[in-house]
Motif scaffolding. Structure first.
Motif, PDB file in Angstrom:
ATOM      1  N   ILE A   1     -16.658 -31.219  33.896  1.00  0.00           N
ATOM      2  CA  ILE A   1     -16.987 -29.948  33.460  1.00  0.00           C
ATOM      3  C   ILE A   1     -18.159 -29.780  34.276  1.00  0.00           C
ATOM      4  CG2 ILE A   1     -16.364 -27.853  32.427  1.00  0.00           C
ATOM      5  CD1 ILE A   1     -15.363 -29.245  30.237  1.00  0.00           C
ATOM      6  N   ALA A   2     -17.632 -28.837  35.113  1.00  0.00           N
ATOM      7  CA  ALA A   2     -19.071 -28.008  36.312  1.00  0.00           C
ATOM      8  C   ALA A   2     -19.873 -26.635  35.908  1.00  0.00           C
ATOM      9  CB  ALA A   2     -18.900 -27.774  37.563  1.00  0.00           C
ATOM     10  N   GLY A   3     -20.645 -26.689  34.825  1.00  0.00           N
ATOM     11  CA  GLY A   3     -20.180 -25.022  34.114  1.00  0.00           C
ATOM     12  C   GLY A   3     -20.659 -25.145  33.304  1.00  0.00           C
ATOM     13  N   ALA A   4     -20.905 -24.760  31.977  1.00  0.00           N
ATOM     14  CA  ALA A   4     -20.719 -24.100  29.940  1.00  0.00           C
ATOM     15  C   ALA A   4     -20.837 -23.489  30.158  1.00  0.00           C
ATOM     16  CB  ALA A   4     -21.014 -25.030  28.953  1.00  0.00           C
ATOM     17  N   GLY A   5     -20.291 -21.725  30.990  1.00  0.00           N
ATOM     18  CA  GLY A   5     -20.022 -20.936  30.699  1.00  0.00           C
ATOM     19  C   GLY A   5     -19.095 -20.000  29.904  1.00  0.00           C
TER      20      GLY A   5
ATOM     21  N   VAL B   1     -20.050 -33.121  30.730  1.00  0.00           N
ATOM     22  CA  VAL B   1     -20.192 -31.157  30.638  1.00  0.00           C
ATOM     23  C   VAL B   1     -21.635 -30.994  31.678  1.00  0.00           C
ATOM     24  CG1 VAL B   1     -20.248 -29.171  29.655  1.00  0.00           C
ATOM     25  CG2 VAL B   1     -18.897 -30.696  28.991  1.00  0.00           C
ATOM     26  N   CYS B   2     -22.158 -29.719  32.849  1.00  0.00           N
ATOM     27  CA  CYS B   2     -23.691 -29.790  33.266  1.00  0.00           C
ATOM     28  C   CYS B   2     -23.223 -28.557  32.578  1.00  0.00           C
ATOM     29  CB  CYS B   2     -23.481 -30.515  34.104  1.00  0.00           C
ATOM     30  SG  CYS B   2     -22.985 -32.363  34.657  1.00  0.00           S
ATOM     31  N   ASP B   3     -25.173 -28.537  32.673  1.00  0.00           N
ATOM     32  CA  ASP B   3     -25.051 -26.507  32.978  1.00  0.00           C
ATOM     33  C   ASP B   3     -27.029 -26.459  32.653  1.00  0.00           C
ATOM     34  OD1 ASP B   3     -23.814 -23.602  32.580  1.00  0.00           O
ATOM     35  OD2 ASP B   3     -25.834 -23.699  32.423  1.00  0.00           O
ATOM     36  N   PHE B   4     -27.680 -25.726  33.372  1.00  0.00           N
ATOM     37  CA  PHE B   4     -29.616 -25.365  32.919  1.00  0.00           C
ATOM     38  C   PHE B   4     -29.685 -24.248  31.721  1.00  0.00           C
ATOM     39  CE2 PHE B   4     -30.082 -21.801  35.206  1.00  0.00           C
ATOM     40  CZ  PHE B   4     -28.605 -22.198  36.763  1.00  0.00           C
ATOM     41  N   ASP B   5     -28.198 -24.252  31.849  1.00  0.00           N
ATOM     42  CA  ASP B   5     -28.809 -22.406  31.109  1.00  0.00           C
ATOM     43  C   ASP B   5     -28.661 -22.293  29.260  1.00  0.00           C
ATOM     44  OD1 ASP B   5     -29.170 -19.569  31.948  1.00  0.00           O
ATOM     45  OD2 ASP B   5     -27.613 -19.230  32.728  1.00  0.00           O
ATOM     46  N   ARG B   6     -29.037 -21.621  29.336  1.00  0.00           N
ATOM     47  CA  ARG B   6     -29.512 -21.243  27.896  1.00  0.00           C
ATOM     48  C   ARG B   6     -28.456 -19.902  27.469  1.00  0.00           C
ATOM     49  NH1 ARG B   6     -33.883 -23.453  25.237  1.00  0.00           N
ATOM     50  NH2 ARG B   6     -35.517 -24.529  26.851  1.00  0.00           N
ATOM     51  N   VAL B   7     -27.771 -20.109  26.041  1.00  0.00           N
ATOM     52  CA  VAL B   7     -26.792 -18.575  25.232  1.00  0.00           C
ATOM     53  C   VAL B   7     -27.995 -17.907  25.532  1.00  0.00           C
ATOM     54  CG1 VAL B   7     -25.942 -18.035  23.276  1.00  0.00           C
ATOM     55  CG2 VAL B   7     -25.844 -20.851  24.041  1.00  0.00           C
ATOM     56  N   GLU B   8     -27.061 -16.334  25.822  1.00  0.00           N
ATOM     57  CA  GLU B   8     -27.787 -15.227  25.995  1.00  0.00           C
ATOM     58  C   GLU B   8     -27.023 -14.632  24.783  1.00  0.00           C
ATOM     59  OE1 GLU B   8     -28.908 -13.802  29.339  1.00  0.00           O
ATOM     60  OE2 GLU B   8     -29.902 -15.789  29.766  1.00  0.00           O
ATOM     61  N   GLU B   9     -27.609 -13.485  24.674  1.00  0.00           N
ATOM     62  CA  GLU B   9     -26.926 -12.447  23.591  1.00  0.00           C
ATOM     63  C   GLU B   9     -25.393 -11.989  24.654  1.00  0.00           C
ATOM     64  OE1 GLU B   9     -28.186  -9.270  22.123  1.00  0.00           O
ATOM     65  OE2 GLU B   9     -26.683  -8.340  20.711  1.00  0.00           O
ATOM     66  N   SER B  10     -25.667 -11.610  25.567  1.00  0.00           N
ATOM     67  CA  SER B  10     -24.938 -11.361  26.473  1.00  0.00           C
ATOM     68  C   SER B  10     -23.345 -12.037  26.949  1.00  0.00           C
ATOM     69  CB  SER B  10     -24.847 -10.929  28.651  1.00  0.00           C
ATOM     70  OG  SER B  10     -25.946 -11.698  28.324  1.00  0.00           O
ATOM     71  N   ASN B  11     -23.977 -13.353  26.940  1.00  0.00           N
ATOM     72  CA  ASN B  11     -23.083 -14.800  26.541  1.00  0.00           C
ATOM     73  C   ASN B  11     -21.689 -14.074  25.745  1.00  0.00           C
ATOM     74  OD1 ASN B  11     -25.010 -16.796  27.381  1.00  0.00           O
ATOM     75  ND2 ASN B  11     -24.256 -15.570  28.685  1.00  0.00           N
TER      76      ASN B  11
ATOM     77  N   PRO C   1     -15.263 -34.633  16.334  1.00  0.00           N
ATOM     78  CA  PRO C   1     -16.376 -35.551  16.148  1.00  0.00           C
ATOM     79  C   PRO C   1     -16.122 -36.838  16.456  1.00  0.00           C
ATOM     80  CG  PRO C   1     -16.045 -34.904  13.355  1.00  0.00           C
ATOM     81  CD  PRO C   1     -15.127 -35.049  14.191  1.00  0.00           C
ATOM     82  N   ASP C   2     -14.974 -36.826  16.657  1.00  0.00           N
ATOM     83  CA  ASP C   2     -15.310 -39.187  16.979  1.00  0.00           C
ATOM     84  C   ASP C   2     -15.294 -38.328  18.885  1.00  0.00           C
ATOM     85  OD1 ASP C   2     -15.100 -41.315  17.826  1.00  0.00           O
ATOM     86  OD2 ASP C   2     -13.225 -41.756  16.461  1.00  0.00           O
ATOM     87  N   MET C   3     -16.030 -38.558  19.643  1.00  0.00           N
ATOM     88  CA  MET C   3     -15.374 -38.035  20.608  1.00  0.00           C
ATOM     89  C   MET C   3     -16.352 -38.706  21.916  1.00  0.00           C
ATOM     90  SD  MET C   3     -14.512 -34.098  21.872  1.00  0.00           S
ATOM     91  CE  MET C   3     -16.318 -33.525  21.510  1.00  0.00           C
ATOM     92  N   GLU C   4     -16.604 -38.644  22.896  1.00  0.00           N
ATOM     93  CA  GLU C   4     -17.777 -39.273  23.867  1.00  0.00           C
ATOM     94  C   GLU C   4     -18.213 -37.963  25.187  1.00  0.00           C
ATOM     95  OE1 GLU C   4     -17.151 -43.357  25.910  1.00  0.00           O
ATOM     96  OE2 GLU C   4     -17.510 -42.148  27.432  1.00  0.00           O
ATOM     97  N   LEU C   5     -19.359 -37.805  24.752  1.00  0.00           N
ATOM     98  CA  LEU C   5     -19.657 -36.489  24.791  1.00  0.00           C
ATOM     99  C   LEU C   5     -21.185 -36.921  26.526  1.00  0.00           C
ATOM    100  CD1 LEU C   5     -19.669 -33.300  22.730  1.00  0.00           C
ATOM    101  CD2 LEU C   5     -18.043 -33.923  24.395  1.00  0.00           C
ATOM    102  N   ASP C   6     -20.767 -36.383  27.398  1.00  0.00           N
ATOM    103  CA  ASP C   6     -21.870 -36.572  28.144  1.00  0.00           C
ATOM    104  C   ASP C   6     -21.737 -35.230  28.659  1.00  0.00           C
ATOM    105  OD1 ASP C   6     -24.342 -37.541  29.741  1.00  0.00           O
ATOM    106  OD2 ASP C   6     -22.211 -38.526  31.504  1.00  0.00           O
ATOM    107  N   LEU C   7     -23.388 -34.769  27.749  1.00  0.00           N
ATOM    108  CA  LEU C   7     -23.860 -33.074  28.161  1.00  0.00           C
ATOM    109  C   LEU C   7     -25.303 -33.268  28.839  1.00  0.00           C
ATOM    110  CD1 LEU C   7     -23.085 -32.449  24.486  1.00  0.00           C
ATOM    111  CD2 LEU C   7     -21.815 -31.707  26.786  1.00  0.00           C
TER     112      LEU C   7
END
Lengths: 66, 198
Positions: B21-25, B45-55, B83-89
């Motif tokens: 998944i390209a983007g986590a918005g 999942v890839c994203d470079f951003d931080r969570v903001e109130e506007s999200n 809980p039992d997943m292979e997540l590459d974040l």
């Protein structure tokens, strides 16, 4: 020549995908093109692809939002 | 085991497939949530951003996660479902070469960027790989639910959205329409994985 554009039969003077986008008012920088069932990778190569009589062209407009 | 309504074969396919998944918005976070609820157990999942109130009007985050890296917050939320997943974040900004490298091991890749030029870069990078791709275009504003649809392009690409409603010029991303498109992206990815019609 006659082609199918967005599912409709149209007459075009365009010889290439790029010319067709221009003729139809589509912005090449925000358009993804499917030609005869093949999605063209965006860029100069796709703009230069030649059209032919009976070609099927679909354009997907890419707009911001997510 | 989150989804109790799966046949054995479906559980196996969903458990083994790796989805990028390209983007986590608005699109990516909700699509990831739906894929995990469905039974997908391997995500990149890839994203470079931080969570903001506007999200918070549309993205799968919570008030106490404001300021966190999105991929870290998303990982936390997804693991609350399963809980039992292979997540590459990955906390990275993706350009075309990076996309090809990051998603090399994925069977299906979902485009979930917000900028139109990023969507185009996604296609430039990923179309030549021949992978199954799911993308989105057109979801700003309110109402007009029936204008949103999935269009198939070629054998390996599905594009969800209304194709016209871009964000900008007074049009904003709102949770209801963004979520419809995110759900369509998830459903299209699942259809590719399970061999169903889009």
């Amino acid at each position: 020549m006659k082609i199918a554009f967005q599912g409709e039969n149209v007459e075009t003077q365009a010889g290439t995908v790029g010319e067709l986008l221009s003729e139809r008012g589509c912005d090449a920088k925000s358009s993804l093109v499917e030609l005869d069932g093949e999605v063209l990778s965006p860029g100069a190569d796709s703009a230069a692809k030649a059209l032919h009589e009976g070609a099927r062209v679909d354009v997907f407009k890419l707009v911001a939002g997510g | 085991m989150t989804n109790l309504f799966l046949e054995d074969e479906e559980r196996k396919k969903l458990g083994n497939v790796r989805v990028g998944i390209a983007g986590a918005g608005g699109l990516g976070s909700n699509c990831a949530m739906l894929l995990v609820r469905a039974g997908v157990r391997k995500l990149v999942v890839c994203d470079f951003d931080r969570v903001e109130e506007s999200n918070l009007n549309r993205q799968f985050y919570f008030r106490d996660q404001i300021g966190m890296q999105k991929v870290a917050a998303l990982g936390e939320n997804l693991r609350r479902i399963e809980p039992d997943m292979e997540l590459d974040l990955r906390d990275v900004r993706l350009d075309a070469p990076a996309m090809r490298e990051v998603f090399a091991s994925c069977d299906v890749v979902v485009e979930a960027f917000d900028a139109a030029e990023s969507k185009l870069a996604f296609f430039e990078a990923m179309l030549p790989t021949g992978k199954k791709l799911v993308a989105a275009s057109g979801m700003a504003g309110w109402g007009r639910s029936n204008e949103i649809r999935v269009r198939k392009a070629g054998a390996n690409l599905a594009i969800a959205g209304d194709g016209t409603s871009g964000v900008g010029g007074g049009a904003y991303p709102q949770g209801a329409r963004v979520s419809i498109v995110a759900a369509m992206e998830a459903n299209s990815a699942l259809a590719f994985i399970l061999g169903e019609d889009l």
